[in-house]
Design an enzyme around this catalytic site. Structure first.
Site, mmCIF file in Angstrom:
data_model
loop_
_atom_site.group_PDB
_atom_site.id
_atom_site.type_symbol
_atom_site.label_atom_id
_atom_site.label_comp_id
_atom_site.label_asym_id
_atom_site.label_seq_id
_atom_site.Cartn_x
_atom_site.Cartn_y
_atom_site.Cartn_z
ATOM 1 C CG HIS A 32 -2.336 0.361 0.922
ATOM 2 N ND1 HIS A 32 -2.874 0.373 -0.346
ATOM 3 C CD2 HIS A 32 -3.358 0.739 1.757
ATOM 4 C CE1 HIS A 32 -4.149 0.727 -0.279
ATOM 5 N NE2 HIS A 32 -4.462 0.957 0.977
ATOM 6 C CG ASN A 80 -9.318 4.763 4.921
ATOM 7 O OD1 ASN A 80 -8.756 4.225 3.972
ATOM 8 N ND2 ASN A 80 -9.957 4.082 5.851
ATOM 9 C CG ASN A 126 -10.692 2.525 1.102
ATOM 10 O OD1 ASN A 126 -11.718 2.530 0.430
ATOM 11 N ND2 ASN A 126 -10.431 1.577 1.986
#
Length: 224
Positions: A32, A80, A126
């Site tokens: 990520h 997020n 996200n």
């Protein structure tokens, strides 16, 4: 969401590269954090220090490279809420949406592939959802780096917040090197040229060609 007509890729003049990831050493080498990895390499290559800026909620740096002023950003908001940081920089410097290139991981692409686009949806990411929400538009360029889908019974969060296997590390290094070249190509020759040059590349094999001759066939808490 306000609908903004995307600019033609030939009209785009980049002002800012944003790399997405989660802050903290425990996430530094996870799938990520590929966006962070690319921005770190650009900062080192261009000699631009990244400093935590509270007003931007992220690590930010600017300097001169490739014949012009370059800006780099790593949101430190956790994935997020990445849009808060990007929005703050755009507002402060009065930057156009189309001047921002966002670099991030993508499970829909296999490791070894990357994809440049001038606009598009979040695709389930996200961090991109947050950016699109805060900018009110999907009309900004992005560079997606493939990390592949979870294998076996592994869930999505465990996959993207997990590290690369030793066998994947060599491919990752090639991808990061080529991603830096792709960003520089966008800045110097435009997004359309960069798309044509880098989107066909398949860097997954041990003898992957970087010149296009081996094209591929026709999440506050660490967040995903």
């Amino acid at each position: 969401m306000t609908q903004v007509k995307p600019k033609e890729v030939d009209e785009i003049s980049l002002q800012l590269v944003v790399g997405l990831g989660n802050p903290g050493p425990q996430y530094a080498n996870t799938r990520h954090n590929c966006g962070f990895m690319v921005v770190d390499r650009l900062a080192q290559r261009w000699g631009i220090p990244l400093v935590l800026e509270k007003r931007f909620q992220g690590s930010y740096g600017e300097g001169f490279a490739l014949g012009g002023k370059r800006r780099l950003l790593k949101p430190e908001t956790y994935m997020n809420r990445s849009g808060q940081s990007v929005r703050a920089v755009l507002d402060w410097y009065k930057l156009d949406l189309a001047s921002v290139l966002v670099v991030y991981d993508d499970m829909d692409l296999p490791l070894g592939r990357l994809r440049l686009r001038g606009s598009g949806s979040a695709g389930g990411h996200n961090g991109m959802k947050s950016i699109i929400q805060h900018l009110g538009s999907e009309a900004f360029p992005r560079l997606r780096l493939g990390v592949g889908k979870p294998k076996g019974s592994q869930d999505v969060v465990g996959h993207v917040l997990g590290g690369f296997a030793p066998a994947e590390q060599e491919v990752l290094e090639r991808v990061l090197d080529v991603a830096v070249e792709a960003v520089e190509c966008c800045w110097q020759e435009g997004l359309r040229t960069a798309m044509n040059r880098f989107n066909p590349l398949d860097l997954s094999g041990p003898s992957s060609d970087l010149d296009g001759s081996n094209p591929a066939p026709g999440h506050g808490e660490a967040s995903s």
